[in-house]
Design a protein around this motif. Structure first.
Motif, PDB file in Angstrom:
ATOM      1  N   GLN A   1       1.112  28.422  42.775  1.00 17.83           N
ATOM      2  CA  GLN A   1       0.146  28.590  41.760  1.00 17.83           C
ATOM      3  C   GLN A   1       0.490  27.808  40.294  1.00 17.83           C
ATOM      4  N   LYS A   2      -0.432  27.692  39.478  1.00 19.68           N
ATOM      5  CA  LYS A   2      -0.142  27.093  38.177  1.00 19.68           C
ATOM      6  C   LYS A   2       0.743  27.733  37.657  1.00 19.68           C
ATOM      7  N   GLY A   3       1.998  27.044  37.134  1.00 19.87           N
ATOM      8  CA  GLY A   3       2.896  27.939  36.476  1.00 19.87           C
ATOM      9  C   GLY A   3       4.073  28.542  37.201  1.00 19.87           C
ATOM     10  N   ASP A   4       3.984  28.283  38.521  1.00 18.77           N
ATOM     11  CA  ASP A   4       5.018  28.713  39.357  1.00 18.77           C
ATOM     12  C   ASP A   4       6.154  27.807  39.217  1.00 18.77           C
ATOM     13  N   THR A   5       7.298  28.446  39.224  1.00 23.46           N
ATOM     14  CA  THR A   5       8.660  27.537  39.415  1.00 23.46           C
ATOM     15  C   THR A   5       9.356  28.255  40.565  1.00 23.46           C
ATOM     16  N   PRO A   6      10.337  27.408  41.523  1.00 26.14           N
ATOM     17  CA  PRO A   6      11.086  28.062  42.374  1.00 26.14           C
ATOM     18  C   PRO A   6      11.605  29.510  41.877  1.00 26.14           C
ATOM     19  N   SER A   7      12.290  29.675  40.743  1.00 28.58           N
ATOM     20  CA  SER A   7      12.837  30.822  40.087  1.00 28.58           C
ATOM     21  C   SER A   7      11.849  32.030  40.480  1.00 28.58           C
ATOM     22  N   SER A   8      10.601  31.954  39.662  1.00 31.42           N
ATOM     23  CA  SER A   8       9.708  32.708  39.679  1.00 31.42           C
ATOM     24  C   SER A   8       8.976  32.999  40.977  1.00 31.42           C
ATOM     25  N   VAL A   9       8.937  32.289  41.766  1.00 35.18           N
ATOM     26  CA  VAL A   9       8.327  32.525  43.078  1.00 35.18           C
ATOM     27  C   VAL A   9       9.517  33.352  43.957  1.00 35.18           C
ATOM     28  N   ALA A  10      10.624  33.146  43.880  1.00 34.48           N
ATOM     29  CA  ALA A  10      11.673  33.598  44.431  1.00 34.48           C
ATOM     30  C   ALA A  10      11.798  35.152  44.071  1.00 34.48           C
ATOM     31  N   ASP A  11      11.552  35.421  42.666  1.00 32.06           N
ATOM     32  CA  ASP A  11      11.508  36.804  42.236  1.00 32.06           C
ATOM     33  C   ASP A  11      10.334  37.364  42.671  1.00 32.06           C
ATOM     34  N   LYS A  12       8.995  36.882  42.915  1.00 30.14           N
ATOM     35  CA  LYS A  12       7.757  37.352  43.219  1.00 30.14           C
ATOM     36  C   LYS A  12       8.032  37.701  44.732  1.00 30.14           C
ATOM     37  N   LEU A  13       8.701  37.183  45.476  1.00 35.79           N
ATOM     38  CA  LEU A  13       8.818  37.202  47.027  1.00 35.79           C
ATOM     39  C   LEU A  13      10.131  38.204  47.364  1.00 35.79           C
ATOM     40  N   GLU A  14      10.732  38.402  46.113  1.00 25.87           N
ATOM     41  CA  GLU A  14      11.882  39.295  46.264  1.00 25.87           C
ATOM     42  C   GLU A  14      13.037  38.767  47.329  1.00 25.87           C
ATOM     43  N   ILE A  15      13.164  37.366  47.060  1.00 21.47           N
ATOM     44  CA  ILE A  15      14.330  36.856  48.073  1.00 21.47           C
ATOM     45  C   ILE A  15      15.071  36.051  46.894  1.00 21.47           C
ATOM     46  N   THR A  16      16.173  35.582  47.473  1.00 22.51           N
ATOM     47  CA  THR A  16      16.994  34.579  46.267  1.00 22.51           C
ATOM     48  C   THR A  16      16.433  33.392  46.289  1.00 22.51           C
ATOM     49  N   LEU A  17      16.753  32.546  45.108  1.00 19.01           N
ATOM     50  CA  LEU A  17      16.317  31.252  44.914  1.00 19.01           C
ATOM     51  C   LEU A  17      16.901  30.238  46.126  1.00 19.01           C
ATOM     52  N   TYR A  18      18.105  30.607  46.559  1.00 14.69           N
ATOM     53  CA  TYR A  18      18.836  29.865  47.830  1.00 14.69           C
ATOM     54  C   TYR A  18      18.050  29.904  48.890  1.00 14.69           C
ATOM     55  N   GLU A  19      17.633  31.182  49.193  1.00  9.28           N
ATOM     56  CA  GLU A  19      16.834  31.450  50.363  1.00  9.28           C
ATOM     57  C   GLU A  19      15.510  30.738  50.523  1.00  9.28           C
ATOM     58  N   LEU A  20      14.981  30.856  49.414  1.00  9.77           N
ATOM     59  CA  LEU A  20      13.730  29.932  49.036  1.00  9.77           C
ATOM     60  C   LEU A  20      13.796  28.476  49.541  1.00  9.77           C
ATOM     61  N   ARG A  21      14.902  27.731  48.634  1.00  5.99           N
ATOM     62  CA  ARG A  21      14.909  26.698  48.708  1.00  5.99           C
ATOM     63  C   ARG A  21      15.565  25.953  50.139  1.00  5.99           C
ATOM     64  N   HIS A  22      16.659  26.756  50.542  1.00  5.41           N
ATOM     65  CA  HIS A  22      17.017  26.414  51.903  1.00  5.41           C
ATOM     66  C   HIS A  22      16.116  26.169  52.954  1.00  5.41           C
TER      67      HIS A  22
END
Length: 385
Positions: A21-42
């Motif tokens: 979505q507009k305004g999403d960042t990797p960190s904000s999406v990870a928080d929204k999905l309740e996962i770590t930033l590493y899990e999201l990226r990896h």
């Protein structure tokens, strides 16, 4: 939240997806999905098809969907539970390095950032085990397979182009690796010197001036001395992360405390971190061996401004190994120092080959001996018969 699914040919969920979505960042999406930033990226970076879709500090501007790890496997509408598979160790809970053979191609993504700037570097490199000796030492060849992309563009300034041209003489680079997968010496130092003589003449034909001469003289001082070259290559992030001594004994606790070093920028003194190095007892959900090194800044190798000020730092690396050959399929590192001179470095390495194991030639006895020298480097080079 806009989520979807990607199914395989049998109708089983292969990936979940998230529409950016507009305004999403990797960190904000990870928080929204309740996962770590590493899990999201990896997970996304390991499974996306195109290099341009890889996530670094920000989402690529063209990227519309993220790939997410399924929370369950669906088969005929029912949840399927699989029994976890234990990691197979050698004696003393050691991860063996003997089976790491063949040639693989890796995508290397590096970022360095501070409060004001972010710079990314991307290139492809091959790693090949040439031979091993009876004592467990290995000879590896590393080669650059692509141009170096700076901030997703080929280098175009005179300075960057010249730096890339000079660094090309290092490759193919042959290095000696010990039994724990840590690189300890340069094997083809003389070949590099000969390549530099030829390259230097070509550079001088195309460039002139006092600045160029000073730059080339500085390179001479590095390439004319094996210890100087070793010291400079010790700052190479790819070599530092890839050959980091992870094929070692993990004790019955499957973890131990150790020290590891990392130089965030080439002119910095190496930072010393106290880390817990551990291995998961079971393979993960994509059947990989998982090794992690995580800790905080202990001190620097010399007295520097970092010690004179109130700085903190963090080190976190994660490795995924093939469970049969124990070769690296992916590796990542995040390292930072936090304070008045806040800096952060990340390194991502992904195997671009398929999972087939390539047979290696018969072993040769090529290790002559080793002598510890100043700065813990090895005095004698390996020899092939």
């Amino acid at each position: 939240m806009s989520k979807g699914k990607i199914l395989d040919n049998w109708g089983v969920v292969k990936h979940f997806t998230y529409k950016i979505q507009k305004g999403d960042t990797p960190s904000s999406v990870a928080d929204k999905l309740e996962i770590t930033l590493y899990e999201l990226r990896h997970y996304h970076n390991f499974n996306c098809i195109k290099d341009a879709d890889v996530i670094n500090a920000y989402f690529p501007s063209h990227l519309q969907f993220l790939l997410l790890k399924p929370t369950k496997q669906e088969s005929d509408g029912e949840q399927e539970n699989s029994k976890p598979i234990k990691v197979i160790f050698d004696n003393e809970f050691k991860i063996p390095f003997d089976n790491v053979r063949g040639k693989n191609t890796y995508m290397v993504l590096q970022t360095i950032e501070n409060d004001k700037h972010l710079q990314t570097i991307k290139y492809k490199a091959s790693v090949e085990c040439i031979t091993k000796d009876k004592n467990g030492y290995s000879l590896f060849e590393i080669d650059r397979l692509s141009k170096v992309y700076l901030n997703n563009a080929q280098t175009d300034t005179i300075t960057d182009t010249l730096a890339e041209e000079v660094s090309s003489v290092l490759y193919p680079l042959r290095i000696v690796i010990n039994q724990e997968g840590k690189w300890i010496d340069i094997y083809n130092f003389d070949d590099i010197g000969e390549r530099w003589i030829v390259k230097r003449k070509k550079i001088l034909k195309k460039n002139e001036g006092e600045t160029i001469n000073k730059y080339l003289n500085a390179v001479d001082s590095i390439l004319n001395d094996v210890e100087n070259l070793h010291q400079n290559l010790s700052d190479d992030w790819f070599l530092k992360v890839f050959f980091n001594g992870i094929h070692t004994a993990y004790t019955s606790e499957l973890s131990f405390i150790a020290e590891t070093d990392f130089a965030i920028t080439p002119k910095d003194d190496a930072l010393i971190f106290k880390v817990t190095q551990k291995i998961d007892e079971y393979l993960n959900d994509i059947n990989m061996v998982v090794i992690e090194k995580k800790g905080t800044l202990a001190n620097t190798s010399k007295e520097t401004t970092l010690e004179k000020n109130n700085f903190s730092g963090n080190y976190h690396s994660v490795y995924h190994l093939n469970p049969h050959t124990y070769k690296i399929e992916s590796a990542s590192l995040e390292c930072d120092i936090i304070g008045n001179l806040t800096k952060k470095a990340t390194v991502k390495i992904y195997n671009l080959n398929d999972k087939k194991v390539i047979a290696s030639e018969q072993n040769h006895d090529f290790f002559v001996g080793e002598t510890i020298k100043k700065e813990s480097f090895f005095k004698d080079l390996f020899k092939l018969h």
